[in-house]
Enzyme design. Structure first.
Site, PDB file in Angstrom:
ATOM      1  N   ASP A 150       0.851  -1.187   0.000  1.00 13.97           N
ATOM      2  CA  ASP A 150       0.000   0.000   0.000  1.00 13.97           C
ATOM      3  C   ASP A 150       0.888   1.237   0.000  1.00 13.97           C
ATOM      4  O   ASP A 150       2.119   1.127  -0.092  1.00 13.97           O
ATOM      5  CB  ASP A 150      -0.976  -0.018   1.188  1.00 13.97           C
ATOM      6  CG  ASP A 150      -2.325   0.559   0.799  1.00 13.97           C
ATOM      7  OD1 ASP A 150      -2.362   1.727   0.388  1.00 13.97           O
ATOM      8  OD2 ASP A 150      -3.346  -0.153   0.905  1.00 13.97           O
ATOM      9  N   HIS A 172      -2.739   2.923  -4.586  1.00 18.07           N
ATOM     10  CA  HIS A 172      -2.142   2.382  -3.365  1.00 18.07           C
ATOM     11  C   HIS A 172      -0.718   1.910  -3.642  1.00 18.07           C
ATOM     12  O   HIS A 172      -0.281   0.881  -3.139  1.00 18.07           O
ATOM     13  CB  HIS A 172      -3.007   1.250  -2.786  1.00 18.07           C
ATOM     14  CG  HIS A 172      -4.335   1.753  -2.275  1.00 18.07           C
ATOM     15  ND1 HIS A 172      -4.458   2.373  -1.056  1.00 18.07           N
ATOM     16  CD2 HIS A 172      -5.566   1.750  -2.832  1.00 18.07           C
ATOM     17  CE1 HIS A 172      -5.732   2.734  -0.878  1.00 18.07           C
ATOM     18  NE2 HIS A 172      -6.434   2.379  -1.941  1.00 18.07           N
ATOM     19  N   GLU A 195      -9.730   2.561  -5.553  1.00 18.20           N
ATOM     20  CA  GLU A 195      -9.426   3.948  -5.186  1.00 18.20           C
ATOM     21  C   GLU A 195      -8.260   4.549  -5.969  1.00 18.20           C
ATOM     22  O   GLU A 195      -7.403   5.215  -5.400  1.00 18.20           O
ATOM     23  CB  GLU A 195      -9.101   4.030  -3.682  1.00 18.20           C
ATOM     24  CG  GLU A 195     -10.266   3.606  -2.816  1.00 18.20           C
ATOM     25  CD  GLU A 195      -9.958   3.712  -1.327  1.00 18.20           C
ATOM     26  OE1 GLU A 195     -10.825   4.136  -0.576  1.00 18.20           O
ATOM     27  OE2 GLU A 195      -8.828   3.347  -0.904  1.00 18.20           O
TER      28      GLU A 195
HETATM   29  C1  TNX Z   1     -10.983   1.690   1.632  1.00 17.13           C
HETATM   30  S1  TNX Z   1     -11.794  -0.954   0.702  1.00 17.13           S
HETATM   31  C2  TNX Z   1      -9.870   1.037   1.150  1.00 17.13           C
HETATM   32  C3  TNX Z   1      -8.690   0.858   2.030  1.00 17.13           C
HETATM   33  C4  TNX Z   1      -8.880   1.517   3.373  1.00 17.13           C
HETATM   34  C5  TNX Z   1     -10.287   1.266   3.854  1.00 17.13           C
HETATM   35  C6  TNX Z   1     -10.551   1.788   5.224  1.00 17.13           C
HETATM   36  C7  TNX Z   1     -10.708  -0.686  -0.249  1.00 17.13           C
HETATM   37  C8  TNX Z   1     -10.675  -1.584  -1.358  1.00 17.13           C
HETATM   38  N1  TNX Z   1      -9.856   0.364  -0.049  1.00 17.13           N
HETATM   39  O1  TNX Z   1      -7.552   1.350   1.380  1.00 17.13           O
HETATM   40  O2  TNX Z   1      -7.956   0.980   4.259  1.00 17.13           O
HETATM   41  O3  TNX Z   1     -11.196   1.867   2.947  1.00 17.13           O
HETATM   42  O4  TNX Z   1     -11.791   1.353   5.714  1.00 17.13           O
END
Ligand code: TNX
Length: 520
Positions: free
Chosen positions: A182, A254, A318
């Site tokens: 990450d 990430h 994301e």
């Molecule tokens: C979203 S869920 C993210 C993570 C974070 C999380 C915190 C997802 C696929 N990505 O990077 O840690 O929310 O709840």
């Protein structure tokens, strides 16, 4: 139910009068194929009763007159690989299993029928060890019964991960999804790219407090990574407990720790980033060009040597596209590929990687963002942005693992009074809500419903810096999730679940697991 404290609740379990005393000079008979779980049972019984339990390999112990024994038989023709039945009479117990996993689950159920003190692993001469007479028939509802651990935001020692896997397996959870990379850390040793860990595994400091109210950094460097030997140890441990390890290498977002180590793999790079020292969604992406794709393929090639399971997770969540949109080379690439923008470019990028993994015989998973064009044939979606997305994906022809945040995010608060809880990311996910989650939907046809492979709990660790806190956030919610994943939906009854949870928590106490007490 029947008063049998088995968790998750079996398909059918009947308590019969009488007990089967576990005295000295008893034996376990098992065919070679089930000798692993038979050995596990022998060890567990020896450790609590103090008596010797030998395993004798016998391919067929069908004689009805065997006494003072626990007898395993293997019956793949009539039972699925994870299914089992148990019959305990006053003079012997018989376990029939469809495979080693089923026999392993039969053993977990048997151990739950003993007084919780059995979990302590020390001989107790003051207890009259016995199993209640009973009949159990059991098999799982879903094939994917998972827990995800984020080892990127905070590094956990190998020992803590093995403990977690052991506790998962006791609940008949069978999939450990390991989030290894990450923005804040890269945790997997890759021989070809040593800077991924020499640089990418270390951050200068970590944020204090909640990222909504920035309090600055803690001034303390944090890091760590899993060597190839560590990974092999964890994978072997998981396999001995019938748990499959699914590694996640997150892309194209990430990616900041990796880009900090190899700036040329990003596309930011007049000013290469550092391994991130803050939480939240970041803008650093891998570049979508050939060189980065080769780099990621090399990384995955090494991961394949370490993770023999059938699945690899490639993230896809994301990925904010500003860097791609602002980069002239990336814009040229979009035009050359005839793509209308950065979103379809992510689809193209993910399918390059997915195709590569498919040629290596792996099935690819990704977060639900990949449903917007990122999945090659056979991609499996983890739908985190709402249960309805999972249902829609199943209708659209995708296999899905249901991971909706409102039911499966174990980084959320466990109580409405957040002042009584350790700082968490937000949200509110009490035990009862996890227990009440229904992963399918009446609007699904039988064929569509079969695409719902199962459920998984997520332990994102931004606010979970220690292994003790991981346990606090994971348990007992993982116990409720295990029941959603394993048990038929018809018999769900929260108060009755709590009755079976009580002895399980006593076992967790004796194993030193720092769970959250739901009654406090
Ligand atoms: C979203 S869920 C993210 C993570 C974070 C999380 C915190 C997802 C696929 N990505 O990077 O840690 O929310 O709840």
């Amino acid at each position: 139910m029947t008063g049998l404290p088995i968790l998750p609740r079996p398909k059918r379990a009947v308590r019969l009068p009488g007990v089967f005393p576990l005295g000295p000079d008893m034996k376990i008979l098992a065919p070679e194929a089930l000798s692993g779980p038979a050995g596990d049972l022998a060890l567990a019984l020896a450790s609590c009763t103090g008596a010797r339990w030998d395993v004798r390999i016998e391919e067929n112990s069908s004689a009805p007159d065997i006494t003072r024994a626990i007898i395993f038989s293997h019956c793949p023709a009539s039972l699925g690989p994870e299914a089992y039945s148990v019959s305990i009479e006053w003079f012997a117990a018989r376990i029939v299993a469809g495979g080693a996993a089923g026999a392993y689950y039969a053993v977990q159920s048997l151990l739950q029928l003993l007084p919780p003190a059995a979990a302590q692993g020390v001989p107790r001469g003051d207890i009259a060890w016995a199993l209640p007479c009973a009949e159990i028939e059991d098999s799982p509802r879903f094939v994917w019964r998972g827990l995800m651990l984020d080892s990127a935001r905070w590094f956990q020692p190998v020992k803590a991960i093995k403990r977690l896997i052991r506790q998962m397996a006791a609940l008949k959870l069978n999939t450990f999804h390991w989030h290894l990379t990450d923005d804040q850390g890269w945790r997997l040793e890759i021989k070809k790219y040593p800077k991924l860990t020499s640089v990418g595994a270390w951050r200068k400091e970590s944020p204090r407090g909640h990222y909504g109210h920035f309090l600055g950094g803690d001034g303390t460097p944090h890091g760590g990574y899993y060597t190839r030997a560590d990974v092999r140890e964890i994978v072997a441990h998981a396999s001995a407990h019938h748990v499959t390890v699914v590694p996640e290498i997150d892309m194209p977002g990430h990616a900041q720790a990796a880009v900090a180590a190899y700036p040329e793999m990003g596309c930011c790079c007049s000013s290469p980033p550092e391994v991130s020292t803050s939480w939240g969604v970041h803008k650093t992406l891998f570049a979508p060009g050939e060189r980065t794709i080769r780099f990621l393929e090399d990384i995955l090639e090494e991961a394949l040597e370490l993770f023999p399971g059938p699945f690899i997770h490639i993230g896809g969540d994301e990925a904010v596209k500003v860097q791609w949109e602002n980069n002239p080379i990336v814009r040229e690439q979009m035009a050359a590929l005839g793509l209308a923008g950065a979103e379809p470019l992510q689809g193209w990028f993910m399918s390059q990687i997915a195709n590569f993994l498919n040629t290596r015989g792996k099935r690819v998973l990704g977060w639900d963002e990949n449903l917007d064009g990122g999945f090659a044939e056979g991609g499996i979606a983890m739908t985190w942005r709402g249960a309805e997305r999972g249902i829609a994906a199943a209708k659209a022809g995708f296999e899905v693992v249901m991971t909706p945040k409102e039911f499966t995010y174990f980084d959320f608060y466990q109580s409405p009074d957040t002042s009584l809880e350790p700082l968490a990311i937000g949200g509110h996910l009490p035990l009862e809500s996890v227990y009440g989650f229904e992963p399918t939907d009446p609007s699904l046809s039988p064929e569509e419903a079969r695409r719902v492979l199962g459920v998984q709990g997520q332990i994102w660790t931004e606010y979970i810096p220690s292994p003790e806190l991981v346990e606090y956030m994971a348990f007992p919610r993982a116990c409720a999730l295990a029941e959603v994943a394993w048990s038929a939906p018809g018999g769900r009854d929260f108060p009755e679940f709590l009755e079976r949870l009580r002895p399980h928590l006593a076992r967790l106490d004796l194993a030193g697991i720092k769970y959250r007490n739901p009654w406090r």
